[in-house]
Motif scaffolding. Structure first.
Motif, PDB file in Angstrom:
ATOM      1  N   GLY A  44       0.777  -1.357  -0.004  1.00 39.33           N
ATOM      2  CA  GLY A  44      -0.158   0.046   0.197  1.00 39.33           C
ATOM      3  C   GLY A  44       0.766   1.387   0.044  1.00 39.33           C
ATOM      4  N   THR A  45       2.140   1.092  -0.216  1.00 36.03           N
ATOM      5  CA  THR A  45       3.062   2.336   0.075  1.00 36.03           C
ATOM      6  C   THR A  45       3.845   2.426  -1.662  1.00 36.03           C
ATOM      7  OG1 THR A  45       3.384   2.054   2.200  1.00 36.03           O
ATOM      8  CG2 THR A  45       4.791   3.351   1.187  1.00 36.03           C
ATOM      9  N   VAL A  46       3.757   3.744  -2.226  1.00 35.29           N
ATOM     10  CA  VAL A  46       4.506   3.983  -3.440  1.00 35.29           C
ATOM     11  C   VAL A  46       5.819   4.798  -3.113  1.00 35.29           C
ATOM     12  CG1 VAL A  46       4.317   5.333  -5.412  1.00 35.29           C
ATOM     13  CG2 VAL A  46       2.258   4.298  -4.595  1.00 35.29           C
ATOM     14  N   TYR A  47       6.909   4.077  -3.561  1.00 33.29           N
ATOM     15  CA  TYR A  47       8.168   4.771  -3.491  1.00 33.29           C
ATOM     16  C   TYR A  47       8.475   5.334  -4.974  1.00 33.29           C
ATOM     17  CZ  TYR A  47       7.875   1.875   0.742  1.00 33.29           C
ATOM     18  OH  TYR A  47       7.729   1.431   1.772  1.00 33.29           O
ATOM     19  N   LEU A  48       8.865   6.381  -5.235  1.00 34.12           N
ATOM     20  CA  LEU A  48       9.448   6.910  -6.158  1.00 34.12           C
ATOM     21  C   LEU A  48      10.904   7.234  -6.280  1.00 34.12           C
ATOM     22  CD1 LEU A  48       6.888   9.785  -7.357  1.00 34.12           C
ATOM     23  CD2 LEU A  48       6.838   7.246  -7.796  1.00 34.12           C
ATOM     24  N   ALA A  49      11.710   6.918  -7.260  1.00 31.48           N
ATOM     25  CA  ALA A  49      13.085   7.190  -7.367  1.00 31.48           C
ATOM     26  C   ALA A  49      13.211   8.610  -7.346  1.00 31.48           C
ATOM     27  CB  ALA A  49      13.736   6.416  -8.771  1.00 31.48           C
ATOM     28  N   GLY A  50      14.384   9.208  -7.279  1.00 30.59           N
ATOM     29  CA  GLY A  50      14.761  10.540  -7.228  1.00 30.59           C
ATOM     30  C   GLY A  50      14.286  11.268  -8.448  1.00 30.59           C
ATOM     31  N   GLN A  51      13.795  12.086  -8.321  1.00 32.61           N
ATOM     32  CA  GLN A  51      13.141  12.839  -9.559  1.00 32.61           C
ATOM     33  C   GLN A  51      13.595  14.168  -9.789  1.00 32.61           C
ATOM     34  OE1 GLN A  51      10.787  11.269 -11.836  1.00 32.61           O
ATOM     35  NE2 GLN A  51      11.476   9.673 -10.328  1.00 32.61           N
ATOM     36  N   VAL A  52      14.063  14.520 -11.021  1.00 23.14           N
ATOM     37  CA  VAL A  52      14.474  15.873 -11.545  1.00 23.14           C
ATOM     38  C   VAL A  52      13.931  16.269 -12.604  1.00 23.14           C
ATOM     39  CG1 VAL A  52      16.930  15.125 -10.763  1.00 23.14           C
ATOM     40  CG2 VAL A  52      16.301  14.801 -13.192  1.00 23.14           C
TER      41      VAL A  52
ATOM     42  N   ARG B  61       3.046  12.749 -12.502  1.00 16.38           N
ATOM     43  CA  ARG B  61       2.809  11.851 -13.521  1.00 16.38           C
ATOM     44  C   ARG B  61       2.979  10.393 -12.905  1.00 16.38           C
ATOM     45  NH1 ARG B  61       6.278   9.330 -16.588  1.00 16.38           N
ATOM     46  NH2 ARG B  61       8.093  10.741 -16.188  1.00 16.38           N
ATOM     47  N   LEU B  62       4.082  10.234 -12.316  1.00 19.05           N
ATOM     48  CA  LEU B  62       4.385   9.047 -11.624  1.00 19.05           C
ATOM     49  C   LEU B  62       3.508   8.517 -10.601  1.00 19.05           C
ATOM     50  CD1 LEU B  62       8.337   9.228 -11.538  1.00 19.05           C
ATOM     51  CD2 LEU B  62       6.808   7.962 -13.170  1.00 19.05           C
ATOM     52  N   LEU B  63       3.007   9.455  -9.617  1.00 20.98           N
ATOM     53  CA  LEU B  63       2.182   9.062  -8.809  1.00 20.98           C
ATOM     54  C   LEU B  63       0.666   8.702  -9.262  1.00 20.98           C
ATOM     55  CD1 LEU B  63       2.564  11.859  -6.118  1.00 20.98           C
ATOM     56  CD2 LEU B  63       3.035   9.581  -5.710  1.00 20.98           C
ATOM     57  N   ASP B  64       0.324   9.438 -10.493  1.00 17.43           N
ATOM     58  CA  ASP B  64      -0.988   8.917 -11.229  1.00 17.43           C
ATOM     59  C   ASP B  64      -0.688   7.443 -11.921  1.00 17.43           C
ATOM     60  OD1 ASP B  64      -3.310   9.362 -12.330  1.00 17.43           O
ATOM     61  OD2 ASP B  64      -2.259   9.530 -14.291  1.00 17.43           O
ATOM     62  N   LEU B  65       0.494   7.334 -12.150  1.00 21.36           N
ATOM     63  CA  LEU B  65       0.775   5.911 -12.982  1.00 21.36           C
ATOM     64  C   LEU B  65       0.781   4.911 -11.826  1.00 21.36           C
ATOM     65  CD1 LEU B  65       3.753   6.404 -15.507  1.00 21.36           C
ATOM     66  CD2 LEU B  65       1.411   5.635 -16.071  1.00 21.36           C
TER      67      LEU B  65
END
Length: 117
Positions: free
Chosen positions: A20-28, A49-53
């Protein structure tokens, strides 16, 4: 519980979902020649955009780590954009640090953890 990885290459995944947790790589941002405000806007747009995906959104942010190339020069400009972007009442736990980033033109990078609905 399974681990889902999206937008993956041999080195990293842009999105990892577990329990239930989303982790995103470092974004630039996309334009490395832009100033701090534009790089911050582009970085936040990439995060949205990534959270939406992943099936969530910025109102469900749990934790954000912000890396700035020069905290004295860029903290105020980054925060001005951040404050406009973040909905009221949903501020995540947040840390902002100065860091030597992987490319000299990068002024800001964000790592994000968010909850799924």
């Amino acid at each position: 519980m399974s681990v889902q990885r999206q937008l993956t290459n041999e080195r990293m995944s842009q999105i990892v979902i577990h329990n239930g947790t989303v982790y995103l790589a470092g974004q630039v941002g996309d334009d490395m020649n832009a100033g701090i405000e534009q790089q911050t806007r582009e970085t936040l747009a990439n995060i949205e955009r990534l959270l939406d995906l992943a099936g969530t959104d910025k109102s469900r942010l749990l934790s954000v780590t912000i890396y700035l190339k020069d905290i004295d020069a860029h903290f105020e400009g980054m925060n001005a954009v951040w404050d406009q972007w973040l909905p009221k009442g949903v501020a995540p736990a947040r840390a902002t640090v100065e860091a030597k980033l992987c490319e000299p033109q990068i002024l800001v990078e964000l790592s994000v953890v968010a909850a799924l609905p």
